[in-house]
Design an enzyme around this catalytic site. Structure first.
Site, PDB file in Angstrom:
ATOM      1  CG  ASP A 521      -0.202  -0.223   2.516  1.00 42.00           C
ATOM      2  OD1 ASP A 521       0.613   0.641   2.862  1.00 42.00           O
ATOM      3  OD2 ASP A 521      -0.420  -1.247   3.192  1.00 42.00           O
ATOM      4  CD  GLU A 601      19.663 -24.315 -15.126  1.00 48.83           C
ATOM      5  OE1 GLU A 601      18.484 -24.682 -15.155  1.00 48.83           O
ATOM      6  OE2 GLU A 601      20.480 -24.688 -14.244  1.00 48.83           O
TER       7      GLU A 601
END
Ligand code: DGJ
Length: 712
Positions: A521, A601
């Site tokens: 928020d 990777e």
């Protein structure tokens, strides 16, 4: 510009007008908010005798005047208005009637610093302050309106007068005449935050609330009111978002004459705040306007939040690429293992290593030790100082996870201070994740946390702190605070700790977190410039969470990590490039064990980190557009503010045999400019009006494409 003329208050910017009128009896009417207008919107009001609508006593025999149908800025009980009131004041004798009359106003430049609460700051904002006095108690209601660009920030304070009052409800309200509006809200659950929902407000009423003591995964404290034909690219909309991290209430209802009342503010039905020689400062409400659809609304709102609300560090790390060990190890680690991970993270190009849960007290699972914020030397095999020193010597910054608002019953802190946990006397407390909540309304608790965390930051030489919050409040009883005040005083206590730490450590990056995004928020963003978006790290599902959150918050505030496959929440295996592309819609990081990656990777991740660092300025300072959001695909675009540089990210979420093409129309570019798009060249007008064919290869499932777009 803000004017006051013949009892009419008009706040106008290039983007909106907000108009109120002081009526003949001193009440404040809300006449209009929306696209800019010139003139007096009270021309829209009609006065007729409306059966069964009460009239103010001052109106004498005039039955045409009633607060039951007039649009009100301040709506209370006992004034003849039978709609749901935004403000409920309980008088000393229990009466719920309250009449606020205009007393004075002033117009000035600049916003006020509201000590102890998150607030918007803009030196050049124009501000209106109106004071009203309540007839019976002489309580004073102060309303403030700060306007800048497309945003209006409202503030509210209630100060006790001669007599004691209890504020039972204090919401910002807004009445809209002849409403044909939809309300958009963002609900969800753990691992599925901020799903956008939309409904037309007709005779039915909509109430959305959190009574959890925090904003919650289940309901965000931001709402969009828009015309029923508003889309991403067209139509009027206003976003309401509270600068608040606690319980809240929103409602929207349509009255008998077609006027819609919306109201939003702090506190649930558990809130009840008694005031005597005292003042209650309510959290601010941000309202942002657009007449050009929800996409433009998000852009304008994100810019305002970034420029005027969200915390900026003095120095230190902004949007660092971090590696967090949670999904890599959970509780199973020691110091040497962490050092291996941190060194590998450094080799991959990360800026920061974050040690998550399990480093303190004697915590090896989630049953114990919250509150004991000193390291578990036995587990780590070294002191925190040594671990921190060895990690930083390896050339990577160090950060720690904490959950300061919580306490485990199995902790030294609980053994010393059981009264610091919120619990109802005589009743066993409710446990959540085996833990109890500390009473943040108690200054002894917040003082203890300030000191403990300050020491930890200094001793651990922390560049970063992840502030988690993994359960909601159930037991509204404190040893020092009245139950009705806890929802409010708890959050004020929390903010006081953030304020203290931010002042003491202006370069420290605190990332908010609440079991993922359960307390995302504007209140938190004021203190913590980024927040962990969700515990769901699956790239395919995370698109929904990112897109939902992007209606309200700047994308660069989303903590977003690449995790291992199969994903720990959904068990889905998606390509590394897809996981990485989705994590780029935010503040990028890794949530995996780099020592377990193959050389192939590692090389992809190294390149991806380099790519993110190059794209980060566009994600951070640019504008974000949602171009496509369907079960089949998600596509978004981040564009630099000078419209010269952009990146498009698209993911195919569902594969089909004989698939259809995907076309998107780009936004935010310069129609007249020419752009290089990958290895092709297109005009801005072509990309924005005719569109762009997403260059999927259709050669793998869950495929992503990332396209750099640069003005020539
Ligand atoms: C919930 C957070 O969202 C996770 O990232 C992790 O920090 C755990 N808590 C640790 O308990």
């Amino acid at each position: 510009m803000i004017t006051y003329d013949s009892d009419l208050f008009t706040i106008t910017t290039d983007s909106f007008t907000y108009q109120m009128k002081k009526d003949a009896y001193g009440r404040l009417l809300h006449l209009y908010h929306g696209s800019p207008i010139a003139g007096d919107a009270s021309a829209l009001l009609s006065y007729r005798d409306r059966g069964f609508s009460g009239s103010p006593y001052e109106a004498g025999t005039d039955r045409t005047y009633s607060y039951d149908y007039l649009p009100l800025e301040v709506s209370t009980a006992g004034e003849g208005d039978f709609r749901t009131p935004g403000i409920v004041i309980e008088q000393e004798d229990g009466t719920l009637s309250a009449a606020f009359r205009y007393e004075s106003h002033r117009i000035y430049t600049g916003t006020e610093a509201v000590r102890g609460l998150p607030h918007a700051s803009a030196d050049d904002a124009e501000c209106l302050e109106i004071k009203l006095t309540e007839e019976l108690s002489k309580a004073e209601l102060t309303l403030t309106y700060a306007a800048k660009g497309s945003s209006l920030v409202r503030g509210m304070r209630i100060k006790a007068g001669d007599r004691k009052i209890t504020v039972r409800k204090a919401l910002y309200s807004m009445d809209t005449l002849a409403s044909d509006h939809d309300v958009i809200w963002f609900d969800g659950r753990h691992c599925s935050e901020r799903n956008m929902k939309r409904d037309h407000i007709d005779t039915s009423a909509l109430t959305c609330t959190s009574r959890r003591g925090a904003t919650s995964h289940q309901m965000n404290n931001s709402f969009i009111i828009c015309a029923s034909d508003t889309t991403e690219t067209h139509g009027e909309a206003v976003l309401l978002s509270l600068l608040w991290s606690g319980s809240f209430t929103f409602f929207a209802e349509k009255d008998q004459y077609g006027t819609m009342r919306c109201a939003l503010g702090a506190g649930s039905e558990f809130f009840s705040y008694d005031l005597e020689n005292d003042e209650l400062v309510l959290p601010q409400l941000l309202m942002t306007y657009s007449a050009e659809g929800l996409g433009d609304l998000s852009v304008k709102n994100s810019r305002f939040v970034s420029d005027h609300i969200r915390r900026k560090l003095r120095g230190g790390l902004t949007n660092p690429v971090l590696l967090n060990n949670w999904e890599a190890t959970y509780f199973d680690f020691n110091g040497e293992k962490l050092l291996q991970i941190a060194k590998e993270a450094k080799n991959l190009g990360c800026d920061l290593f974050v040690l998550d849960d399990g480093w303190f007290g004697h915590r090896n699972d989630d049953l114990s030790s919250l509150g004991d914020w000193y390291e578990n030397r036995e587990k780590l095999g070294m002191s925190l100082d040594e671990l921190s020193a060895r990690i930083t010597e390896a050339g990577i910054a160090f950060g720690l996870w904490v959950e300061p608002e919580m306490i485990s019953e199995d902790s030294d802190l609980y053994r010393a201070h059981p009264e610091w946990a919120l619990a109802v006397p005589g009743k066993a407390p409710v446990r959540g994740r085996y833990q109890l909540v500390l009473d943040m309304s108690n200054p002894e608790v917040t003082d203890y946390l300030k000191k403990t965390l300050d020491d930890l930051i200094t001793r651990g030489r922390l560049s970063y702190m992840k502030w988690d919050y993994n359960r909601f409040i159930t037991d509204f009883h404190s040893s020092v605070t009245l139950p009705g005040r806890i929802e409010y005083d708890y959050i004020r206590g929390l903010y006081s700790v953030f304020e203290y730490l931010n002042e003491r450590h202006p370069d420290l990056l605190i990332e908010g977190c609440s079991g993922g995004g359960g307390r995302f928020d504007l209140g938190l963003l004021y203190y913590t410039p980024q927040s962990w978006l969700s515990d769901d790290t699956d790239a395919i599902e995370r698109i929904d969470i990112e897109f939902g959150s992007s209606y309200i918050y700047p994308v660069s505030s989303f903590g977003s990590h690449v995790s291992a496959v199969p994903n720990h929440q959904t068990h889905r295996t998606s390509p590394l490039f897809t996981r990485s592309s989705v994590a780029m819609i935010g503040s990028y990081g890794l949530e995996l064990d780099p020592t377990k990656l193959s050389e192939g990777e590692k090389s992809v991740i190294r390149d991806e980190i380099k790519a993110y660092k190059e794209l980060c300025p566009i994600i951070k300072d640019g504008d974000f557009y949602r171009l496509m959001h369907t079960p089949d695909a998600g596509c978004c675009l981040a564009v630099s503010q000078d419209r010269k540089d952009a990146v498009l990210i698209a993911v195919r979420r569902l594969s089909h045999g004989n698939p259809k093409d995907f076309h998107v129309r780009l936004r935010g570019l310069d129609e007249k400019a020419m752009y290089s798009v990958g290895d092709k060249v297109f005009s801005g007008s072509m990309l924005m009006n005719a569109g762009f064919l997403l260059p999927f290869t259709y050669s793998e499932d869950l495929e992503a494409v990332r396209v750099r777009i640069k003005a020539l």
